[in-house]
Design a protein around this motif. Structure first.
Motif, PDB file in Angstrom:
ATOM      1  N   VAL A 104      27.174  37.473  38.809  1.00 36.67           N
ATOM      2  CA  VAL A 104      28.064  38.569  38.402  1.00 36.67           C
ATOM      3  C   VAL A 104      28.038  39.690  39.436  1.00 36.67           C
ATOM      4  O   VAL A 104      29.091  40.214  39.839  1.00 36.67           O
ATOM      5  CB  VAL A 104      27.651  39.099  37.013  1.00 36.67           C
ATOM      6  CG1 VAL A 104      28.391  40.392  36.687  1.00 36.67           C
ATOM      7  CG2 VAL A 104      27.939  38.056  35.946  1.00 36.67           C
ATOM      8  N   LYS A 105      26.857  40.076  39.870  1.00 32.12           N
ATOM      9  CA  LYS A 105      26.736  41.164  40.839  1.00 32.12           C
ATOM     10  C   LYS A 105      27.390  40.798  42.169  1.00 32.12           C
ATOM     11  O   LYS A 105      28.152  41.594  42.740  1.00 32.12           O
ATOM     12  CB  LYS A 105      25.255  41.486  41.069  1.00 32.12           C
ATOM     13  CG  LYS A 105      25.017  42.565  42.111  1.00 32.12           C
ATOM     14  CD  LYS A 105      23.536  42.798  42.340  1.00 32.12           C
ATOM     15  CE  LYS A 105      23.305  43.819  43.434  1.00 32.12           C
ATOM     16  NZ  LYS A 105      21.865  44.040  43.689  1.00 32.12           N
ATOM     17  N   ASN A 106      27.132  39.598  42.682  1.00 32.39           N
ATOM     18  CA  ASN A 106      27.686  39.204  43.972  1.00 32.39           C
ATOM     19  C   ASN A 106      29.205  39.075  43.918  1.00 32.39           C
ATOM     20  O   ASN A 106      29.900  39.486  44.860  1.00 32.39           O
ATOM     21  CB  ASN A 106      27.057  37.877  44.415  1.00 32.39           C
ATOM     22  CG  ASN A 106      25.661  38.040  44.964  1.00 32.39           C
ATOM     23  OD1 ASN A 106      25.465  38.355  46.130  1.00 32.39           O
ATOM     24  ND2 ASN A 106      24.658  37.846  44.124  1.00 32.39           N
ATOM     25  N   LEU A 107      29.743  38.528  42.844  1.00 29.37           N
ATOM     26  CA  LEU A 107      31.190  38.416  42.730  1.00 29.37           C
ATOM     27  C   LEU A 107      31.842  39.786  42.616  1.00 29.37           C
ATOM     28  O   LEU A 107      32.886  40.049  43.243  1.00 29.37           O
ATOM     29  CB  LEU A 107      31.549  37.562  41.513  1.00 29.37           C
ATOM     30  CG  LEU A 107      31.333  36.048  41.645  1.00 29.37           C
ATOM     31  CD1 LEU A 107      31.599  35.356  40.314  1.00 29.37           C
ATOM     32  CD2 LEU A 107      32.229  35.460  42.722  1.00 29.37           C
ATOM     33  N   LEU A 136      44.015  41.173  32.391  1.00 30.43           N
ATOM     34  CA  LEU A 136      42.743  41.150  31.671  1.00 30.43           C
ATOM     35  C   LEU A 136      42.906  40.720  30.216  1.00 30.43           C
ATOM     36  O   LEU A 136      41.976  40.155  29.630  1.00 30.43           O
ATOM     37  CB  LEU A 136      42.093  42.530  31.735  1.00 30.43           C
ATOM     38  CG  LEU A 136      41.713  43.007  33.148  1.00 30.43           C
ATOM     39  CD1 LEU A 136      41.071  44.381  33.074  1.00 30.43           C
ATOM     40  CD2 LEU A 136      40.787  42.022  33.832  1.00 30.43           C
ATOM     41  N   ALA A 137      44.063  40.980  29.590  1.00 25.90           N
ATOM     42  CA  ALA A 137      44.261  40.590  28.187  1.00 25.90           C
ATOM     43  C   ALA A 137      44.173  39.072  28.029  1.00 25.90           C
ATOM     44  O   ALA A 137      43.490  38.560  27.128  1.00 25.90           O
ATOM     45  CB  ALA A 137      45.616  41.106  27.703  1.00 25.90           C
ATOM     46  N   GLY A 161      41.280  41.110  41.954  1.00 26.61           N
ATOM     47  CA  GLY A 161      40.173  40.183  42.102  1.00 26.61           C
ATOM     48  C   GLY A 161      40.658  38.752  42.101  1.00 26.61           C
ATOM     49  O   GLY A 161      41.855  38.464  41.953  1.00 26.61           O
ATOM     50  N   ASP A 162      39.730  37.851  42.269  1.00 29.90           N
ATOM     51  CA  ASP A 162      40.026  36.419  42.198  1.00 29.90           C
ATOM     52  C   ASP A 162      40.001  35.994  40.728  1.00 29.90           C
ATOM     53  O   ASP A 162      39.046  36.310  39.998  1.00 29.90           O
ATOM     54  CB  ASP A 162      38.987  35.638  43.011  1.00 29.90           C
ATOM     55  CG  ASP A 162      39.232  34.149  42.964  1.00 29.90           C
ATOM     56  OD1 ASP A 162      40.127  33.669  43.670  1.00 29.90           O
ATOM     57  OD2 ASP A 162      38.522  33.467  42.189  1.00 29.90           O
ATOM     58  N   GLU A 163      41.043  35.293  40.289  1.00 30.00           N
ATOM     59  CA  GLU A 163      41.156  34.963  38.869  1.00 30.00           C
ATOM     60  C   GLU A 163      39.978  34.124  38.396  1.00 30.00           C
ATOM     61  O   GLU A 163      39.376  34.407  37.345  1.00 30.00           O
ATOM     62  CB  GLU A 163      42.472  34.217  38.604  1.00 30.00           C
ATOM     63  CG  GLU A 163      42.713  33.913  37.132  1.00 30.00           C
ATOM     64  CD  GLU A 163      44.075  33.293  36.885  1.00 30.00           C
ATOM     65  OE1 GLU A 163      44.392  32.998  35.715  1.00 30.00           O
ATOM     66  OE2 GLU A 163      44.819  33.104  37.869  1.00 30.00           O
ATOM     67  N   ARG A 200      36.969  35.229  35.797  1.00 27.69           N
ATOM     68  CA  ARG A 200      36.665  34.396  34.628  1.00 27.69           C
ATOM     69  C   ARG A 200      35.165  34.064  34.595  1.00 27.69           C
ATOM     70  O   ARG A 200      34.541  34.065  33.519  1.00 27.69           O
ATOM     71  CB  ARG A 200      37.507  33.127  34.681  1.00 27.69           C
ATOM     72  CG  ARG A 200      37.369  32.252  33.432  1.00 27.69           C
ATOM     73  CD  ARG A 200      38.306  31.054  33.476  1.00 27.69           C
ATOM     74  NE  ARG A 200      39.693  31.462  33.290  1.00 27.69           N
ATOM     75  CZ  ARG A 200      40.619  31.447  34.255  1.00 27.69           C
ATOM     76  NH1 ARG A 200      40.289  31.059  35.471  1.00 27.69           N
ATOM     77  NH2 ARG A 200      41.853  31.826  34.010  1.00 27.69           N
ATOM     78  N   THR A 201      34.583  33.792  35.762  1.00 27.88           N
ATOM     79  CA  THR A 201      33.146  33.517  35.834  1.00 27.88           C
ATOM     80  C   THR A 201      32.325  34.746  35.457  1.00 27.88           C
ATOM     81  O   THR A 201      31.320  34.641  34.740  1.00 27.88           O
ATOM     82  CB  THR A 201      32.774  33.059  37.262  1.00 27.88           C
ATOM     83  OG1 THR A 201      33.519  31.889  37.593  1.00 27.88           O
ATOM     84  CG2 THR A 201      31.288  32.761  37.368  1.00 27.88           C
TER      85      THR A 201
END
Length: 471
Positions: free
Chosen positions: A429-432, A313-314, A348-350, A354-355
């Protein structure tokens, strides 16, 4: 021996008695003539003797027949009362041997049928209890004959034991009563759609069918909960309407600028470049809208594949700060990020993470006024990690919070379109987040800003191995 044998034996004894009486009468007639007796007197004596012997024979035979019949009646009463276990395996008496066998066979078949009925009843109860559709059987007098648990829940019954009670007594659903009444008067199935009674409102679809028979034994009612189906249909209609509206706006702008250029503005050196830039902006907006729609469609349909790994996350936050630094500076907004002290990672998926972060930060900058602040930080527990994006913008009213993650939903539509938003960022954002097994929430107050939190599963750091040194 059969009971009928006693009848034939009785006849045989009577025949022998008659022959004996005839012989005795002949002998007595011969002797009475010699002794001087009168013939009528002799015949009277013989008749009295014959009647006494016949009565004794009949009484003895009837007694032998009466006792087996009494025993047979007692056993029949026991079986009819359900006390089949007390029936003996064999009955005394030669006359009851065959009847005893028939009773034993009848008792065995009766027990077998009873077991089958009990098994079928248990299966029916299991099926009825496991059904999500409500099943209701109503008699011709509107009394409830059968109701499964789903029907009691959907119709909000006033009692847990509705059998034998009036339909209007246990539920306030007037539509059910009217459908049953209509079904009793016609041979066709009756369908109704209505809102369920009770605190939790549902959309119910009812189908009432008249049971065969004359007079009519009742009506079978099947109830389906179509609330989710109707909600999805409304969402689909709203989605089509919103997509049409969102596509119409940039297309109308592109068409207007193109017509203006065609009608002579293309030769205007002061404005033609501005019109081309506007066309490019609207085309980019249209392109971004289509990309967002395709992404949501792929996520919701499960067609988009994700590479679920441990994402640092950094590094992700550092990239996001660099990406939006110029945009924040242009609006004189302080974009601050608090990088995790340790190597904090999330599952999660990188590219998906990011999205998520980009959409939240972009949204925060758009709705933060000049001189405000957007703050990014991470909070972790033993099991989860939370990415928090906080802004000092216009905020969101409480009544809007429940719909903020819906597709194309905007709190301020005019301002959103002016800023170039598609209305799909928070929905993505919610769906991902849900696709990664996480959750998203928001806390906001009008005039004081909003805080969006995305909670994901945390990847625990591996325990370093301890190597023993050789002595």
């Amino acid at each position: 021996m059969h009971p009928q044998s006693w009848f034939w034996r009785l006849l045989a004894w009577q025949a022998i008695l008659c022959v004996g009486l005839v012989v005795a009468a002949a002998m007595l007639a011969t002797r009475s003539a010699a002794a001087g007796w009168s013939l009528p007197r002799v015949l009277l004596v013989l008749l009295l003797v014959a009647l006494c012997i016949s009565a004794a024979t009949i009484w003895f035979s009837l007694k032998r027949l009466h006792q087996p019949l009494v025993e047979l009646a007692r056993l029949a009463r026991q079986i009819s009362a359900g006390d089949g276990d007390s029936v003996p395996s064999s009955l005394p008496g030669e006359e009851l041997s065959e009847i005893s066998g028939a009773l034993q066979l009848f008792r065995g078949r009766l027990e077998q049928r009873g077991d089958q009925v009990q098994q079928n009843t248990q299966r029916l109860q299991t099926v009825m209890a496991s059904m999500i559709e409500g099943v209701l059987a109503v008699g011709p007098d509107h009394t409830i004959l059968l109701a499964n648990q789903a029907a009691q829940r959907l119709l909000d019954f006033a009692t847990s034991q509705p059998q034998g009670r009036s339909l209007l007594e246990v539920t306030r659903a007037r539509s059910v009563y009217e459908a049953v009444q209509h079904a009793l008067e016609t041979t066709k199935a009756v369908e109704r759609e209505f809102d369920s009674p009770g605190v939790q409102r549902r959309v119910l679809l009812l189908r009432a069918t008249r049971l065969p028979g004359e007079p009519c034994p009742g009506v079978m009612v099947v109830i389906h909960d179509v609330s989710e189906l109707r909600r999805l249909e409304n969402l689909r209609r709203e989605f089509v309407a919103n997509v049409s509206h969102e596509l119409k706006t940039p297309l109308a702008a592109i068409k207007a600028y193109a017509e203006t250029l065609r009608m002579g503005a293309v030769n205007d050196p002061e404005n033609n470049l501005a019109f081309v830039l506007r066309i490019e902006e609207q085309a980019e907006r249209l392109h971004q809208l289509i990309l967002d729609m395709l992404q949501i469609a792929r996520i919701e349909s499960g067609q988009q594949t994700f590479n679920i790994i441990d994402v640092g996350l950094a590094e992700l936050i550092d990239e996001c700060l660099a990406q939006f630094a110029d945009l924040a500076a242009a609006k004189q907004i302080d974009l601050v990020g608090e990088l995790p002290a340790d190597e904090l990672t999330a599952r999660g998926d990188e590219e998906g993470l990011r999205t998520i972060l980009s959409n939240l930060v972009d949204n925060a900058i758009k709705y933060t006024t000049t001189g405000g602040e957007v703050f990014i930080r991470c909070q972790a527990t033993e099991e989860t990690v939370t990415i928090e994006v906080k802004d000092s913008g216009i905020g969101i009213a409480d009544k809007e919070l429940v719909r903020i993650f819906e597709r194309f939903y905007r709190v301020d539509r005019a301002r959103s379109r002016e800023m170039g938003g598609t209305g799909l960022g928070l929905s993505i954002v919610k769906n991902l987040t849900q696709a990664f097994g996480g959750s998203v929430g928001v806390v906001s107050e009008p005039g004081k800003g909003s805080t969006f939190r995305v909670t994901l599963k945390r990847c625990k750091p591996a325990t370093p191995a301890v190597t023993a040194s050789a002595v």
